[in-house]
Design a protein around this motif. Structure first.
Motif, PDB file in Angstrom:
ATOM      1  N   UNK A  95       0.448  -1.116  -0.102  1.00 26.54           N
ATOM      2  CA  UNK A  95      -0.007   0.395  -0.019  1.00 26.54           C
ATOM      3  C   UNK A  95       1.282   1.103  -0.293  1.00 26.54           C
ATOM      4  N   UNK A  96       1.350   1.602   1.137  1.00 26.62           N
ATOM      5  CA  UNK A  96       2.427   2.318   0.882  1.00 26.62           C
ATOM      6  C   UNK A  96       4.455   2.417   0.114  1.00 26.62           C
ATOM      7  N   UNK A  97       4.699   1.418  -0.273  1.00 23.33           N
ATOM      8  CA  UNK A  97       5.650   1.944  -0.886  1.00 23.33           C
ATOM      9  C   UNK A  97       6.099   2.927  -2.252  1.00 23.33           C
ATOM     10  N   UNK A  98       4.730   3.202  -3.223  1.00 23.04           N
ATOM     11  CA  UNK A  98       4.457   4.535  -3.553  1.00 23.04           C
ATOM     12  C   UNK A  98       4.564   6.007  -3.038  1.00 23.04           C
ATOM     13  N   UNK A  99       3.837   5.600  -2.574  1.00 20.90           N
ATOM     14  CA  UNK A  99       4.082   7.078  -1.858  1.00 20.90           C
ATOM     15  C   UNK A  99       5.230   7.107  -0.789  1.00 20.90           C
ATOM     16  N   UNK A 100       5.711   6.805  -0.235  1.00 19.29           N
ATOM     17  CA  UNK A 100       7.105   7.464   0.209  1.00 19.29           C
ATOM     18  C   UNK A 100       8.119   7.394  -0.055  1.00 19.29           C
ATOM     19  N   UNK A 101       7.923   6.434  -1.716  1.00 17.24           N
ATOM     20  CA  UNK A 101       8.859   6.746  -2.590  1.00 17.24           C
ATOM     21  C   UNK A 101       9.073   7.529  -3.010  1.00 17.24           C
ATOM     22  N   UNK A 102       7.825   8.720  -3.468  1.00 17.13           N
ATOM     23  CA  UNK A 102       7.472   9.716  -3.727  1.00 17.13           C
ATOM     24  C   UNK A 102       7.733  11.290  -2.846  1.00 17.13           C
ATOM     25  N   UNK A 103       8.260  10.676  -1.824  1.00 24.14           N
ATOM     26  CA  UNK A 103       8.661  11.634  -0.567  1.00 24.14           C
ATOM     27  C   UNK A 103       9.770  11.852  -0.396  1.00 24.14           C
ATOM     28  N   UNK A 104      10.100  10.454  -0.781  1.00 26.86           N
ATOM     29  CA  UNK A 104      11.901  10.167  -0.869  1.00 26.86           C
ATOM     30  C   UNK A 104      12.773  10.711  -2.194  1.00 26.86           C
ATOM     31  N   UNK A 105      11.636  10.665  -2.688  1.00 31.10           N
ATOM     32  CA  UNK A 105      12.733  11.493  -4.081  1.00 31.10           C
ATOM     33  C   UNK A 105      12.222  13.512  -4.148  1.00 31.10           C
TER      34      UNK A 105
END
Length: 144
Positions: A95-105
Motif C-alpha cells: 500500500x505505502x511504498x509508492x507514496x513513500x518513495x515519492x516523498x523520498x524523491x
C-alpha cells in the motif's frame, strides 16, 4: 569511546535507548518514527472512539519521520547531506511504498547524493505507526 545524543527537539524514545550515538566519525540513529515531539501524537493517524486505529496517512507520517530525523541530525552536529545509509521499515509495503518513495524523491532528488537505502516490509512497529527510519551519517571533521 562514544557520545550519546538525546535530542530535545525529537520525540522521546519509546524505550531505554538514545536518539543517536556518535562513534568516531559515524553517527548511528536509533529507529525514528513520526510522533510529534511536542504532543506525542502520530501524524496522519485517525482513531475510533475506543482508541483503535481507524486509518493512517503514510504521506503525513513520512514527512514527520523526515522532520524528526533532521532534528536528531541537527542536535548531533550533523546535516541532512551527511546521511549515508537509511533502513526504512514499512508496515504495509504494498500500500505505502509508492507514496513513500515519492516523498523520498522530494528529499533526495539526485541519486548521486542520496544515501544508500534498504526498505523492508514488516508486520508491526511498537506503536501505531506505519513507518520508521534507522539511519547512519558520516560526520565531517572541523577541517573539512
Amino acid at each position: 569511546m562514544s557520545d550519546v545524543i538525546q535530542a530535545a527537539s525529537a520525540p522521546k524514545p519509546v524505550g531505554v535507548y538514545p536518539h543517536a550515538r556518535r562513534v568516531g566519525d559515524l553517527l548511528f540513529l536509533s529507529g525514528i518514527g513520526p510522533r510529534d515531539p511536542a504532543t506525542n501524537e502520530i501524524a496522519g493517524n485517525e482513531y475510533f472512539a475506543d482508541g483503535r486505529l481507524r486509518k493512517y496517512d503514510i504521506e503525513a507520517q513520512a514527512r514527520a519521520v523526515f522532520a524528526n530525523v533532521r532534528a536528531v541530525l541537527t542536535e548531533s552536529g550533523a546535516r541532512w547531506e551527511d546521511l549515508v545509509d537509511v533502513t526504512v521499515y514499512l508496515t504495509d509495503m504494498a500500500r505505502d511504498f509508492k507514496a513513500y518513495n515519492a516523498i523520498w524523491a522530494e528529499h533526495f532528488a539526485d541519486p548521486a547524493s542520496a544515501p544508500c537505502r534498504t526498505t523492508l516490509g514488516i508486520t508491526a512497529l511498537p506503536t501505531p505507526i506505519a513507518i520508521e527510519l534507522k539511519c547512519v551519517a558520516a560526520l565531517r571533521r572541523a577541517e573539512d
